[in-house]
Write a protein that holds these residues in place. Structure first.
Motif, short mmCIF file in Angstrom:
data_model
loop_
_atom_site.label_atom_id
_atom_site.label_comp_id
_atom_site.label_asym_id
_atom_site.label_seq_id
_atom_site.Cartn_x
_atom_site.Cartn_y
_atom_site.Cartn_z
N ILE A 76 33.00 39.33 41.61
CA ILE A 76 33.77 38.40 40.79
C ILE A 76 35.20 38.88 40.62
CG2 ILE A 76 34.02 37.48 38.44
CD1 ILE A 76 30.97 37.50 38.26
N HIS A 77 35.34 40.18 40.38
CA HIS A 77 36.67 40.75 40.20
C HIS A 77 37.49 40.66 41.48
CE1 HIS A 77 39.27 44.34 38.74
NE2 HIS A 77 39.82 43.18 38.47
N GLY A 80 38.68 37.12 41.98
CA GLY A 80 39.75 36.84 41.04
C GLY A 80 41.04 37.53 41.42
N ASP A 81 40.90 38.78 41.88
CA ASP A 81 42.07 39.54 42.30
C ASP A 81 42.74 38.90 43.50
OD1 ASP A 81 43.88 41.63 42.24
OD2 ASP A 81 42.70 42.88 43.56
N ALA A 110 43.79 36.49 34.67
CA ALA A 110 42.68 36.40 35.62
C ALA A 110 41.79 37.64 35.56
CB ALA A 110 43.23 36.22 37.03
N SER A 114 37.83 37.61 34.45
CA SER A 114 36.81 38.18 35.34
C SER A 114 36.00 39.24 34.60
CB SER A 114 37.46 38.77 36.59
OG SER A 114 38.21 39.93 36.28
N VAL A 117 33.41 37.39 32.39
CA VAL A 117 32.31 36.84 33.21
C VAL A 117 31.37 37.96 33.65
CG1 VAL A 117 31.72 35.66 35.36
CG2 VAL A 117 33.69 34.89 34.00
N ALA A 118 31.95 39.06 34.11
CA ALA A 118 31.13 40.19 34.55
C ALA A 118 30.31 40.76 33.38
CB ALA A 118 32.03 41.28 35.13
N ASP A 178 40.91 49.10 41.61
CA ASP A 178 39.76 48.26 41.95
C ASP A 178 38.94 48.86 43.08
OD1 ASP A 178 40.52 46.52 40.03
OD2 ASP A 178 41.29 44.97 41.38
N THR A 208 32.74 46.80 34.10
CA THR A 208 33.39 45.82 33.22
C THR A 208 34.38 46.51 32.29
OG1 THR A 208 31.42 44.41 33.28
CG2 THR A 208 32.98 44.05 31.48
#
Length: 236
Positions: A76-77, A80-81, A110, A114, A117-118, A178, A208
């Motif tokens: 997800i990250h 988004g990234d 963003a 993310s 959501v995570a 990341d 997270t």
């Protein structure tokens, strides 16, 4: 002969003035410096977007096979990234320092979304445990995420320093961190293989928390440095 010297000096002065003109100035040279900066910025953002997008797509396939929440948090990250590169690319295309500022804020937002959501998915997995499979493939997914982010980080950092773009430099540092977060997925596969399935959502939660820290660090960077600040040091 005496009149020729002042005219030559005037031409040299005019040429020097054109060379020093910043993105908000004008140039009678072959290429306006702001156009060069715009093209290089768009190119760097596009390349990093392609790298992150490719890595995320590979991780999607592996997530479908494994069902790892740690991988999902990282996935997800990464998606988004990758998408945060879009507004930054638009800002470079428009040659707008204000646009870079707005794009930087969009990046922070963003990242924060993310993280939320995570966090939700991790909590769900703690409440409803799910057995993982294809652990070796899961480990490969973490490596893919690390490589994709590190390559994107190098592209963004080099371009950001070359183009004097605080927003691009911050985004490059974000991508580099990341990459190490993606290695957490490798750790998840390892602990599950050792017989501790609870380690998967725990690592997902740790990832997270790292994302939230990245959000805070990115916000501080954008709050303390104005877009174009480094470029303006060379302007008159």
């Amino acid at each position: 002969m005496s009149e020729g010297l002042p005219r030559a000096a005037a031409r040299r002065k005019h040429a020097h003035g054109d060379h020093d003109a910043g993105p908000h100035g004008h140039s009678h040279g072959l290429v306006d410096p702001s156009i060069v900066r715009s093209r290089e910025g768009v190119s760097a953002v596009s390349l990093s977007l392609a790298l992150l997008g490719a890595a995320a797509l590979v991780q999607v396939v592996i997530f479908v096979l494994s069902g790892s929440v740690a991988l999902l948090a990282d996935l997800i990250h990464n998606f988004g990234d990758a998408l945060t590169a879009v507004p930054l690319g638009i800002a470079f295309f428009l040659r707008s320092f204000r646009g870079e500022k707005i794009a930087g804020l969009a990046v922070v937002l963003a990242i924060f979304v993310s993280a939320l959501v995570a966090l939700y998915e991790t909590i769900q997995r703690l409440i409803h445990p799910h057995e993982l499979s294809h652990l070796w493939v899961l480990a490969v997914a973490g490596v893919v995420g690390f490589v994709g982010n590190e390559l994107a980080a190098q592209v963004r950092l080099r371009a950001g320093k070359r183009l004097s773009s605080p927003a691009l430099i911050a985004d490059g540092n974000h991508a580099r961190v990341d990459g190490f977060v993606s290695l957490g997925v490798v750790g998840s596969a390892a602990v599950v293989a050792l017989g501790a399935p609870i380690g998967d959502p725990i690592i997902g939660l740790a990832i997270t928390m790292v994302i939230l820290k990245i959000t805070w660090d990115s916000w501080r960077t954008l709050s303390n440095v104005e877009p174009g600040e480094l470029v303006e040091l060379h302007e008159h």
